[in-house]
Design a protein around this motif. Sequence first.
Motif, PDB file in Angstrom:
ATOM      1  N   ASN A   1      -5.308  28.571 -42.398  1.00 23.85           N
ATOM      2  CA  ASN A   1      -6.393  28.600 -41.423  1.00 23.85           C
ATOM      3  C   ASN A   1      -5.885  28.252 -40.029  1.00 23.85           C
ATOM      4  N   PHE A   2      -4.969  27.272 -39.973  1.00 23.66           N
ATOM      5  CA  PHE A   2      -4.421  26.832 -38.694  1.00 23.66           C
ATOM      6  C   PHE A   2      -3.681  27.982 -38.010  1.00 23.66           C
ATOM      7  N   LEU A   3      -2.803  28.637 -38.745  1.00 21.49           N
ATOM      8  CA  LEU A   3      -2.056  29.757 -38.167  1.00 21.49           C
ATOM      9  C   LEU A   3      -2.980  30.902 -37.763  1.00 21.49           C
ATOM     10  N   SER A   4      -4.009  31.138 -38.552  1.00 18.89           N
ATOM     11  CA  SER A   4      -4.960  32.199 -38.237  1.00 18.89           C
ATOM     12  C   SER A   4      -5.658  31.928 -36.911  1.00 18.89           C
ATOM     13  N   LYS A   5      -6.045  30.671 -36.678  1.00 19.18           N
ATOM     14  CA  LYS A   5      -6.701  30.317 -35.424  1.00 19.18           C
ATOM     15  C   LYS A   5      -5.750  30.447 -34.240  1.00 19.18           C
TER      16      LYS A   5
END
Length: 207
Positions: A190-194
């Motif tokens: 999720n962090f990388l996606s954001k």
Amino acid sequence: MFGCCIAGRLLQTNLQQVDETHALFELPQASAINHICVFLLGTIPFPDGYGATVHFFWPGKGFQLLGMLSNEKPSAIFRLRGTFTSNPTSASSHTQNAFSSTYSAQNLDAGLTAILGLSIEPLDQIQAQMSMLNSVPARDTPDLTKDPSLFADRIVNHLFNYVSSFIGGSGKVTPDVMIPMSVIGKWYENFLSKVRAGGIGFLERGD
């Protein structure tokens, strides 16, 4: 219902009730505090449609709105040292008066003891306050790419808030709670996606 923890100190659950919707923790030796973690103990949830704003009173400096808690966000870490800015307009006068009267009445020793206040309010009112808190001019927003320690602080804070949401309903907070690696992996995805979708601005917004 609430607890708070400061690094190097015992967990505080000595909450003092001010009235039906306001409560506080006294924070001795406040000048030595860098970060503070505030959380729901998991024993009593907020009523539907309600949460709490988190406030900080520094002797001689005034009032600061730090952030919020809710059933969906049962914990948060706030950085205190070097970031104090009085922002009385971001909270209701009722909230200010509730804590200010207690703050004055206790005759706290300036520079040594501060107050962490919690105000239970409807979520729509809380969101309005958070919008005001987050609407700072771009020039006042720190450049995380130029401050590695601050960047690391924001990443760890984001991870902590994400992971703690999975144990908010456990009924108690202990240092021995086990977190599956799959949860860390999901946070990482999720962090990388954001980051890919919009950069790192979400770290300052607390998304």
